[in-house]
Design a protein around this motif. Structure first.
Motif, PDB file in Angstrom:
ATOM      1  N   TYR A 111      56.638  76.896  39.789  1.00 57.56           N
ATOM      2  CA  TYR A 111      57.949  77.233  40.329  1.00 57.56           C
ATOM      3  C   TYR A 111      58.139  78.739  40.535  1.00 57.56           C
ATOM      4  CZ  TYR A 111      63.019  77.434  40.760  1.00 57.56           C
ATOM      5  OH  TYR A 111      64.296  77.695  41.190  1.00 57.56           O
ATOM      6  N   GLY A 112      58.032  79.515  39.494  1.00 51.17           N
ATOM      7  CA  GLY A 112      58.288  80.953  39.596  1.00 51.17           C
ATOM      8  C   GLY A 112      57.371  81.647  40.583  1.00 51.17           C
ATOM      9  N   GLU A 113      56.084  81.352  40.502  1.00 53.31           N
ATOM     10  CA  GLU A 113      55.109  81.977  41.407  1.00 53.31           C
ATOM     11  C   GLU A 113      55.402  81.648  42.858  1.00 53.31           C
ATOM     12  OE1 GLU A 113      51.250  80.646  40.182  1.00 53.31           O
ATOM     13  OE2 GLU A 113      51.383  81.660  38.235  1.00 53.31           O
ATOM     14  N   GLY A 130      69.103  79.668  39.711  1.00 52.55           N
ATOM     15  CA  GLY A 130      70.031  79.054  38.788  1.00 52.55           C
ATOM     16  C   GLY A 130      69.439  78.989  37.399  1.00 52.55           C
ATOM     17  N   GLY A 131      70.317  78.803  36.443  1.00 51.19           N
ATOM     18  CA  GLY A 131      69.857  78.675  35.072  1.00 51.19           C
ATOM     19  C   GLY A 131      71.003  78.275  34.170  1.00 51.19           C
ATOM     20  N   ARG A 132      70.689  78.214  32.912  1.00 55.99           N
ATOM     21  CA  ARG A 132      71.700  77.872  31.924  1.00 55.99           C
ATOM     22  C   ARG A 132      71.609  78.861  30.778  1.00 55.99           C
ATOM     23  NH1 ARG A 132      67.345  74.936  31.280  1.00 55.99           N
ATOM     24  NH2 ARG A 132      66.544  74.413  29.232  1.00 55.99           N
ATOM     25  N   LYS A 133      72.670  78.924  30.023  1.00 50.65           N
ATOM     26  CA  LYS A 133      72.701  79.827  28.878  1.00 50.65           C
ATOM     27  C   LYS A 133      71.740  79.305  27.814  1.00 50.65           C
ATOM     28  CE  LYS A 133      75.886  81.923  25.625  1.00 50.65           C
ATOM     29  NZ  LYS A 133      77.271  81.988  25.197  1.00 50.65           N
ATOM     30  N   ARG A 134      70.873  80.216  27.340  1.00 55.04           N
ATOM     31  CA  ARG A 134      69.944  79.842  26.267  1.00 55.04           C
ATOM     32  C   ARG A 134      69.892  80.969  25.245  1.00 55.04           C
ATOM     33  NH1 ARG A 134      64.764  77.382  29.267  1.00 55.04           N
ATOM     34  NH2 ARG A 134      63.983  79.426  28.731  1.00 55.04           N
ATOM     35  N   SER A 135      69.576  80.595  24.038  1.00 57.40           N
ATOM     36  CA  SER A 135      69.438  81.597  22.984  1.00 57.40           C
ATOM     37  C   SER A 135      68.164  82.400  23.219  1.00 57.40           C
ATOM     38  CB  SER A 135      69.363  80.913  21.622  1.00 57.40           C
ATOM     39  OG  SER A 135      68.114  80.230  21.511  1.00 57.40           O
ATOM     40  N   PRO A 136      68.071  83.600  22.644  1.00 59.27           N
ATOM     41  CA  PRO A 136      66.838  84.373  22.763  1.00 59.27           C
ATOM     42  C   PRO A 136      65.620  83.604  22.238  1.00 59.27           C
ATOM     43  CG  PRO A 136      68.595  85.777  21.958  1.00 59.27           C
ATOM     44  CD  PRO A 136      69.126  84.365  21.979  1.00 59.27           C
ATOM     45  N   LYS A 139      64.475  81.081  24.839  1.00 64.17           N
ATOM     46  CA  LYS A 139      63.739  81.738  25.918  1.00 64.17           C
ATOM     47  C   LYS A 139      62.318  82.057  25.499  1.00 64.17           C
ATOM     48  CE  LYS A 139      67.797  83.861  27.926  1.00 64.17           C
ATOM     49  NZ  LYS A 139      68.544  85.098  28.025  1.00 64.17           N
ATOM     50  N   ALA A 140      62.169  82.525  24.260  1.00 61.19           N
ATOM     51  CA  ALA A 140      60.842  82.895  23.768  1.00 61.19           C
ATOM     52  C   ALA A 140      59.947  81.677  23.623  1.00 61.19           C
ATOM     53  CB  ALA A 140      60.963  83.618  22.432  1.00 61.19           C
ATOM     54  N   VAL A 141      60.512  80.575  23.141  1.00 56.81           N
ATOM     55  CA  VAL A 141      59.718  79.374  22.911  1.00 56.81           C
ATOM     56  C   VAL A 141      59.399  78.643  24.213  1.00 56.81           C
ATOM     57  CG1 VAL A 141      59.746  77.093  21.819  1.00 56.81           C
ATOM     58  CG2 VAL A 141      60.568  79.079  20.560  1.00 56.81           C
ATOM     59  N   PHE A 142      60.386  78.511  25.081  1.00 56.71           N
ATOM     60  CA  PHE A 142      60.211  77.700  26.280  1.00 56.71           C
ATOM     61  C   PHE A 142      59.945  78.515  27.540  1.00 56.71           C
ATOM     62  CE2 PHE A 142      63.029  75.230  23.470  1.00 56.71           C
ATOM     63  CZ  PHE A 142      62.180  74.171  23.236  1.00 56.71           C
ATOM     64  N   GLY A 143      60.071  79.839  27.470  1.00 58.49           N
ATOM     65  CA  GLY A 143      59.883  80.659  28.650  1.00 58.49           C
ATOM     66  C   GLY A 143      61.099  80.570  29.549  1.00 58.49           C
ATOM     67  N   SER A 144      61.104  81.358  30.591  1.00 58.83           N
ATOM     68  CA  SER A 144      62.224  81.336  31.515  1.00 58.83           C
ATOM     69  C   SER A 144      61.705  81.555  32.925  1.00 58.83           C
ATOM     70  CB  SER A 144      63.236  82.418  31.163  1.00 58.83           C
ATOM     71  OG  SER A 144      64.209  82.512  32.170  1.00 58.83           O
ATOM     72  N   ALA A 146      63.535  81.607  35.584  1.00 55.49           N
ATOM     73  CA  ALA A 146      64.418  82.573  36.231  1.00 55.49           C
ATOM     74  C   ALA A 146      64.009  83.994  35.873  1.00 55.49           C
ATOM     75  CB  ALA A 146      65.869  82.315  35.822  1.00 55.49           C
ATOM     76  N   GLN A 147      63.651  84.217  34.619  1.00 52.66           N
ATOM     77  CA  GLN A 147      63.209  85.542  34.195  1.00 52.66           C
ATOM     78  C   GLN A 147      61.933  85.937  34.934  1.00 52.66           C
ATOM     79  OE1 GLN A 147      62.456  85.969  30.006  1.00 52.66           O
ATOM     80  NE2 GLN A 147      62.262  88.182  30.158  1.00 52.66           N
ATOM     81  N   GLU A 148      61.021  85.003  35.083  1.00 53.77           N
ATOM     82  CA  GLU A 148      59.783  85.280  35.818  1.00 53.77           C
ATOM     83  C   GLU A 148      60.087  85.706  37.252  1.00 53.77           C
ATOM     84  OE1 GLU A 148      55.741  82.971  37.335  1.00 53.77           O
ATOM     85  OE2 GLU A 148      57.073  81.958  35.925  1.00 53.77           O
ATOM     86  N   VAL A 149      61.010  85.004  37.904  1.00 56.68           N
ATOM     87  CA  VAL A 149      61.393  85.350  39.273  1.00 56.68           C
ATOM     88  C   VAL A 149      62.041  86.728  39.293  1.00 56.68           C
ATOM     89  CG1 VAL A 149      62.863  84.734  41.237  1.00 56.68           C
ATOM     90  CG2 VAL A 149      61.580  82.945  40.025  1.00 56.68           C
ATOM     91  N   MET A 150      62.944  86.981  38.339  1.00 56.42           N
ATOM     92  CA  MET A 150      63.631  88.276  38.306  1.00 56.42           C
ATOM     93  C   MET A 150      62.660  89.433  38.134  1.00 56.42           C
ATOM     94  SD  MET A 150      67.207  87.683  36.307  1.00 56.42           S
ATOM     95  CE  MET A 150      66.885  86.326  35.216  1.00 56.42           C
ATOM     96  N   LEU A 151      61.634  89.243  37.346  1.00 62.44           N
ATOM     97  CA  LEU A 151      60.687  90.323  37.079  1.00 62.44           C
ATOM     98  C   LEU A 151      59.640  90.490  38.177  1.00 62.44           C
ATOM     99  CD1 LEU A 151      60.113  89.753  33.256  1.00 62.44           C
ATOM    100  CD2 LEU A 151      61.484  91.548  34.357  1.00 62.44           C
ATOM    101  N   SER A 152      59.399  89.454  38.972  1.00 66.56           N
ATOM    102  CA  SER A 152      58.309  89.500  39.948  1.00 66.56           C
ATOM    103  C   SER A 152      58.743  89.530  41.410  1.00 66.56           C
ATOM    104  CB  SER A 152      57.400  88.272  39.755  1.00 66.56           C
ATOM    105  OG  SER A 152      56.886  88.251  38.447  1.00 66.56           O
ATOM    106  N   ALA A 153      59.980  89.210  41.698  1.00 68.29           N
ATOM    107  CA  ALA A 153      60.439  89.123  43.093  1.00 68.29           C
ATOM    108  C   ALA A 153      60.380  90.497  43.769  1.00 68.29           C
ATOM    109  CB  ALA A 153      61.848  88.563  43.153  1.00 68.29           C
ATOM    110  N   PRO A 154      60.122  90.493  45.072  1.00 72.76           N
ATOM    111  CA  PRO A 154      60.043  91.742  45.830  1.00 72.76           C
ATOM    112  C   PRO A 154      61.401  92.283  46.259  1.00 72.76           C
ATOM    113  CG  PRO A 154      59.622  89.903  47.278  1.00 72.76           C
ATOM    114  CD  PRO A 154      59.785  89.331  45.896  1.00 72.76           C
TER     115      PRO A 154
END
Length: 165
Positions: A111-113, A130-136, A139-144, A146-154
């Motif tokens: 998905y993210g890639e 889109g996403g949902r509220k998750r605890s830190p 996020k660490a256990v299941f990954g994110s 949305a975070q991957e997209v935010m960090l890698s998008a052009p």
């Protein structure tokens, strides 16, 4: 006294041309919120929304069978399957009602890639995820994704949370 023209950036020259709305397999409950944001952002700018749904290989094969596509037909592309996927159709209906231009893209893979790949390919100006509220810890256990997209998008990425009420 004459004024010198101010150098303009790409955004100032061309404005907002395209907004990619990323729909994943768990985004069915976020379609309305994503649609509202897409209309609010793309509508006034006259931008085209690119509805993008990424399928896993298993999900794609399942949808092909469920939707009755002939597996040997040339038109069994991710784009063709995405057009008939109900959350994509629901988002397209919202954009139609608001008079916002859109196109639909499908992809198969991680998905993210793939979201980042489509954004790069289309030289997208903004991505909505889109996403949902998750605890830190969550996020660490299941990954994110949305975070991957935010960090890698052009381009800039806007996170649209479904549980805002």
């Amino acid at each position: 006294m004459s004024q010198q023209p101010v150098p303009q950036t790409k955004t100032a020259q061309t404005g907002l041309n395209s907004v990619l709305v990323a729909l994943g397999p768990k985004d069915a409950e976020r379609v309305t919120r994503l649609g509202e944001e897409a209309v609010d952002i793309a509508g006034p700018a006259g931008a085209t929304v690119v509805i993008t749904h990424v399928f896993t290989r298993e999900e794609f094969d399942s949808r092909v069978d469920t939707l009755g596509f002939d597996r040997d037909a040339a038109d069994v592309s991710p784009d063709a399957v995405a057009v008939r996927y109900s959350p994509v159709r629901e988002l397209a209906d919202l954009l139609d009602e608001a008079g916002v231009d859109y196109e639909i893209r499908g992809a198969i893979g991680h998905y993210g890639e793939k979201v980042v790949e489509v954004a790069e390919e289309l030289d997208t100006d903004l991505v909505l995820v889109g996403g949902r509220k998750r605890s830190p810890t969550g996020k660490a256990v299941f990954g994110s994704v949305a975070q991957e997209v935010m960090l890698s998008a052009p381009c800039p990425v806007t996170f649209v949370r479904a549980d805002t009420k």
